[in-house]
Motif scaffolding. Structure first.
Motif, PDB file in Angstrom:
ATOM      1  N   PHE A 277      -2.435  11.905  -2.143  1.00 31.77           N
ATOM      2  CA  PHE A 277      -1.975  12.718  -3.016  1.00 31.77           C
ATOM      3  C   PHE A 277      -1.197  11.689  -4.041  1.00 31.77           C
ATOM      4  O   PHE A 277      -1.563  11.754  -5.306  1.00 31.77           O
ATOM      5  N   LEU A 278      -0.720  10.337  -3.900  1.00 36.57           N
ATOM      6  CA  LEU A 278      -0.230   9.458  -4.503  1.00 36.57           C
ATOM      7  C   LEU A 278      -1.223   8.752  -5.233  1.00 36.57           C
ATOM      8  O   LEU A 278      -0.972   8.180  -6.312  1.00 36.57           O
ATOM      9  N   LEU A 279      -2.385   8.621  -4.595  1.00 34.99           N
ATOM     10  CA  LEU A 279      -3.702   7.941  -5.285  1.00 34.99           C
ATOM     11  C   LEU A 279      -4.054   8.671  -6.431  1.00 34.99           C
ATOM     12  O   LEU A 279      -3.958   8.202  -7.844  1.00 34.99           O
ATOM     13  N   TYR A 280      -3.999  10.015  -6.578  1.00 36.38           N
ATOM     14  CA  TYR A 280      -4.371  10.699  -7.676  1.00 36.38           C
ATOM     15  C   TYR A 280      -3.247  11.369  -8.444  1.00 36.38           C
ATOM     16  O   TYR A 280      -3.493  11.731  -9.770  1.00 36.38           O
ATOM     17  N   HIS A 281      -2.229  11.511  -7.922  1.00 33.36           N
ATOM     18  CA  HIS A 281      -0.758  11.833  -8.623  1.00 33.36           C
ATOM     19  C   HIS A 281       0.187  10.895  -8.511  1.00 33.36           C
ATOM     20  O   HIS A 281       1.046  11.122  -7.856  1.00 33.36           O
ATOM     21  N   PRO A 282       0.116   9.689  -9.141  1.00 30.25           N
ATOM     22  CA  PRO A 282       1.426   8.795  -8.940  1.00 30.25           C
ATOM     23  C   PRO A 282       2.735   9.234  -9.528  1.00 30.25           C
ATOM     24  O   PRO A 282       2.816  10.098 -10.238  1.00 30.25           O
ATOM     25  N   GLN A 283       3.444   8.788  -8.539  1.00 31.42           N
ATOM     26  CA  GLN A 283       4.944   9.477  -8.753  1.00 31.42           C
ATOM     27  C   GLN A 283       5.929   8.261  -8.847  1.00 31.42           C
ATOM     28  O   GLN A 283       5.949   7.187  -8.285  1.00 31.42           O
ATOM     29  N   PRO A 284       6.922   8.443  -9.967  1.00 32.11           N
ATOM     30  CA  PRO A 284       7.785   7.434 -10.130  1.00 32.11           C
ATOM     31  C   PRO A 284       8.966   7.559  -9.065  1.00 32.11           C
ATOM     32  O   PRO A 284       9.292   8.210  -8.654  1.00 32.11           O
ATOM     33  N   LEU A 285       9.354   6.167  -8.673  1.00 28.73           N
ATOM     34  CA  LEU A 285      10.153   6.218  -7.543  1.00 28.73           C
ATOM     35  C   LEU A 285      11.137   5.009  -7.467  1.00 28.73           C
ATOM     36  O   LEU A 285      10.671   3.950  -7.766  1.00 28.73           O
ATOM     37  N   GLY A 286      12.535   5.269  -7.894  1.00 29.29           N
ATOM     38  CA  GLY A 286      13.338   4.063  -8.016  1.00 29.29           C
ATOM     39  C   GLY A 286      13.969   3.449  -6.840  1.00 29.29           C
ATOM     40  O   GLY A 286      13.839   4.075  -5.757  1.00 29.29           O
ATOM     41  N   TRP A 287      14.591   2.255  -6.762  1.00 30.44           N
ATOM     42  CA  TRP A 287      15.124   1.693  -5.481  1.00 30.44           C
ATOM     43  C   TRP A 287      16.203   2.337  -4.878  1.00 30.44           C
ATOM     44  O   TRP A 287      16.362   2.469  -3.640  1.00 30.44           O
ATOM     45  N   PRO A 288      16.978   2.813  -5.666  1.00 32.23           N
ATOM     46  CA  PRO A 288      18.217   3.922  -5.062  1.00 32.23           C
ATOM     47  C   PRO A 288      17.617   4.857  -4.081  1.00 32.23           C
ATOM     48  O   PRO A 288      17.892   5.004  -3.135  1.00 32.23           O
ATOM     49  N   LEU A 289      16.751   5.708  -4.878  1.00 28.80           N
ATOM     50  CA  LEU A 289      16.076   6.937  -3.982  1.00 28.80           C
ATOM     51  C   LEU A 289      15.210   6.431  -2.813  1.00 28.80           C
ATOM     52  O   LEU A 289      15.391   6.800  -1.592  1.00 28.80           O
ATOM     53  N   ALA A 290      14.383   5.294  -2.990  1.00 24.15           N
ATOM     54  CA  ALA A 290      13.723   4.566  -1.961  1.00 24.15           C
ATOM     55  C   ALA A 290      14.563   4.233  -0.440  1.00 24.15           C
ATOM     56  O   ALA A 290      14.225   4.389   0.393  1.00 24.15           O
ATOM     57  N   SER A 291      15.673   3.633  -1.054  1.00 23.32           N
ATOM     58  CA  SER A 291      16.586   3.284   0.053  1.00 23.32           C
ATOM     59  C   SER A 291      17.086   4.544   0.720  1.00 23.32           C
ATOM     60  O   SER A 291      17.373   4.434   2.006  1.00 23.32           O
ATOM     61  N   PHE A 292      17.535   5.571  -0.003  1.00 21.46           N
ATOM     62  CA  PHE A 292      18.075   6.634   0.724  1.00 21.46           C
ATOM     63  C   PHE A 292      17.067   7.269   1.487  1.00 21.46           C
ATOM     64  O   PHE A 292      17.121   7.729   2.769  1.00 21.46           O
ATOM     65  N   ILE A 293      15.589   7.141   1.197  1.00 22.65           N
ATOM     66  CA  ILE A 293      14.582   7.891   1.810  1.00 22.65           C
ATOM     67  C   ILE A 293      14.192   6.909   3.252  1.00 22.65           C
ATOM     68  O   ILE A 293      14.077   7.421   4.274  1.00 22.65           O
ATOM     69  N   CYS A 294      14.442   5.710   2.841  1.00 19.70           N
ATOM     70  CA  CYS A 294      14.379   4.606   4.206  1.00 19.70           C
ATOM     71  C   CYS A 294      15.409   4.856   5.230  1.00 19.70           C
ATOM     72  O   CYS A 294      15.243   4.868   6.238  1.00 19.70           O
ATOM     73  N   LEU A 295      16.828   5.355   4.764  1.00 21.75           N
ATOM     74  CA  LEU A 295      17.590   5.550   5.752  1.00 21.75           C
ATOM     75  C   LEU A 295      17.242   7.251   6.547  1.00 21.75           C
ATOM     76  O   LEU A 295      17.551   7.063   7.546  1.00 21.75           O
ATOM     77  N   ILE A 296      16.824   7.870   5.696  1.00 23.12           N
ATOM     78  CA  ILE A 296      16.417   9.082   6.589  1.00 23.12           C
ATOM     79  C   ILE A 296      15.190   8.775   7.618  1.00 23.12           C
ATOM     80  O   ILE A 296      15.353   9.434   8.784  1.00 23.12           O
ATOM     81  N   ASN A 297      14.328   8.047   7.243  1.00 21.73           N
ATOM     82  CA  ASN A 297      13.165   7.686   8.205  1.00 21.73           C
ATOM     83  C   ASN A 297      13.702   7.090   9.400  1.00 21.73           C
ATOM     84  O   ASN A 297      13.447   7.354  10.332  1.00 21.73           O
ATOM     85  N   ASP A 298      14.935   6.185   9.286  1.00 23.69           N
ATOM     86  CA  ASP A 298      15.364   5.315  10.394  1.00 23.69           C
ATOM     87  C   ASP A 298      16.113   6.380  11.317  1.00 23.69           C
ATOM     88  O   ASP A 298      16.367   6.003  12.500  1.00 23.69           O
ATOM     89  N   LEU A 299      16.349   7.394  11.052  1.00 23.78           N
ATOM     90  CA  LEU A 299      17.185   8.353  11.715  1.00 23.78           C
ATOM     91  C   LEU A 299      16.240   8.998  12.801  1.00 23.78           C
ATOM     92  O   LEU A 299      16.717   9.682  13.682  1.00 23.78           O
ATOM     93  N   GLU A 300      15.149   8.703  12.657  1.00 27.74           N
ATOM     94  CA  GLU A 300      13.895   9.145  13.628  1.00 27.74           C
ATOM     95  C   GLU A 300      14.123   8.509  15.183  1.00 27.74           C
ATOM     96  O   GLU A 300      13.895   9.081  16.197  1.00 27.74           O
ATOM     97  N   THR A 301      15.154   7.521  15.163  1.00 24.29           N
ATOM     98  CA  THR A 301      15.128   6.722  16.297  1.00 24.29           C
ATOM     99  C   THR A 301      15.972   7.465  17.225  1.00 24.29           C
ATOM    100  O   THR A 301      17.220   6.809  17.467  1.00 24.29           O
ATOM    101  N   ILE A 302      15.611   8.514  17.819  1.00 24.13           N
ATOM    102  CA  ILE A 302      16.525   9.373  18.781  1.00 24.13           C
ATOM    103  C   ILE A 302      15.703   9.139  20.063  1.00 24.13           C
ATOM    104  O   ILE A 302      14.783   9.287  20.233  1.00 24.13           O
ATOM    105  N   SER A 303      16.410   8.652  21.007  1.00 16.28           N
ATOM    106  CA  SER A 303      15.912   8.422  22.307  1.00 16.28           C
ATOM    107  C   SER A 303      15.306   9.642  23.111  1.00 16.28           C
ATOM    108  O   SER A 303      15.865  10.577  22.690  1.00 16.28           O
TER     109      SER A 303
END
Length: 391
Positions: A277-303
């Motif tokens: 999707f991103l190849l054919y439909h590029p999306q703007p993404l700033g660092w603040p939102l990117a940092s928040f998304i990274c935090l969400i992804n890190d929450l996956e580390t549930i044993s």
């Protein structure tokens, strides 16, 4: 033929009719996603922009590339492993042995790809071949499933899966009759579970990133995030490869079309949807939102629990399947870099929610059968299944 086990009431996925429908619906859905991802509107629920003809789907080179990829991963599977693990006890009280070298295969594949690219391998052209490659993978999965079914006809009763021995050809072909089909020490289900599909997925992602760099000068931040998140997921799965030996796919499900198609076709070509999707439909993404998304992804580390005792503290004291909750949070983080203007990139999140709810229901029935009254008591103490206070 071995006498059927179980009654029609125990059949899953809607029985033979549901199995037949899924064998048609899953490939059709995969090709629909591939087509709409590159279209202008990118409408998940709308019709595809066009219906490709056989000349666009069939390519001998794509089939050769698909078989070469499987051959490469099989060769890496056969290399000496850093560890050999034993699986769960089988009906005949024996335990199969499995090489733990999936992460090694990922690293060696990366080295080979890197050498190939430096020597002029046109990896960035791979996205243009996704349709014929998906068709070749689907064809391979059908033929492979047929061979597995024929092999299972001569397998001993102790080698058959609990659910794939109903006596109905369509249902058993879909679910898989034999639990652990092998030739010598080569375990087909274990090999396909984490190797060709997962590593192929991150290779497709990399090719999409490289093509975006050629088109726009450099990959977007959103493309970097999607590639990074999903590479981390695959690397983690292969590093902890031994954990797959305790999953439902390995210890309960037979190896038929459901897993063969899922491993060889659905995973690499559907899970790479966000990068497509991103190849054919590029999306703007700033660092603040990117940092928040990274935090969400890190929450996956549930044993997760791999033992036989029922945990009633920590995450398992809140919901009965906290690992599924982590998977859903992670799936959302993969989709957010694609923005909110299209539903298409969120297909994985929607699909995975349905998949995990269905799998959780299967887990519940098996746990009740396995633990009996202890499981009922656990359900009373922990009433929520996946999402606290919701479900």
């Amino acid at each position: 033929m071995t006498p059927p086990q179980g009654s029609r009431a125990q059949l899953e996925f809607g029985g033979p009719l549901g199995a037949a429908a899924l064998m048609l619906l899953l490939p059709v859905t995969m090709f629909h996603l591939l087509l709409v991802a590159r279209s202008g509107p990118a409408r998940l629920l709308g019709p595809p922009p066009y219906l490709p003809g056989l000349e666009e789907l069939w390519s001998p080179w794509a089939l050769l590339l698909c078989l070469t990829w499987l051959g490469l991963q099989a060769a890496l599977y056969l290399l000496p492993a850093r560890k050999v693990a034993e699986g769960q006890e089988l009906k005949d009280k024996s335990r199969l042995r499995y090489p733990i070298n999936g992460f090694q295969a990922l690293v060696l594949t990366a080295l080979l790809v890197g050498l190939g690219v430096s020597a002029g391998l046109p990896l960035s052209e791979l996205p243009e071949m996704l349709l014929p490659l998906a068709f070749a993978a689907t064809l391979t999965a059908f033929i492979f499933s047929l061979l597995l079914y024929l092999k299972a006809l001569v397998a001993p009763a102790s080698a058959l899966a609990p659910g794939g021995n109903s006596g109905n050809l369509i249902y058993d072909f879909f679910l898989g009759r034999e639990l652990n089909p092998r030739i010598c020490s080569f375990d087909f289900k274990y090999f396909c579970e984490l190797r060709p599909g997962l590593i192929g997925w991150v290779l497709i992602n990399l090719a999409l990133l490289m093509q975006e760099a050629e088109l726009r000068g450099s990959p977007s931040l959103a493309m970097w995030l999607v590639n990074g998140f999903q590479l981390l997921y695959v690397g983690d799965a292969l590093w902890y490869e031994e954990a797959v030996l305790t999953t439902m796919d390995i210890i309960h499900d037979g190896f038929g079309f459901m897993l063969a198609f899922g491993d060889l076709a659905w995973v690499p070509f559907t899970y790479s949807l966000q990068a497509q999707f991103l190849l054919y439909h590029p999306q703007p993404l700033g660092w603040p939102l990117a940092s928040f998304i990274c935090l969400i992804n890190d929450l996956e580390t549930i044993s997760t629990a791999t033992g036989r005792r029922l945990l009633v503290s920590g995450w398992w004291g809140m919901v009965r399947h906290p690992n599924y909750l982590g998977d859903l949070i992670m799936a959302l983080a993969w989709s957010l870099p694609c923005g909110v203007s299209h539903l298409l990139p969120y297909f994985y999140f929607v699909y995975f929610t349905a998949l995990l709810v269905h799998r959780e229901d299967r887990d519940e029935r098996q746990c009740l059968q396995k633990y009996g009254l202890a499981w009922r008591e656990y359900c009373q103490r922990v009433p929520y299944r996946i999402v606290p206070y919701v479900y």
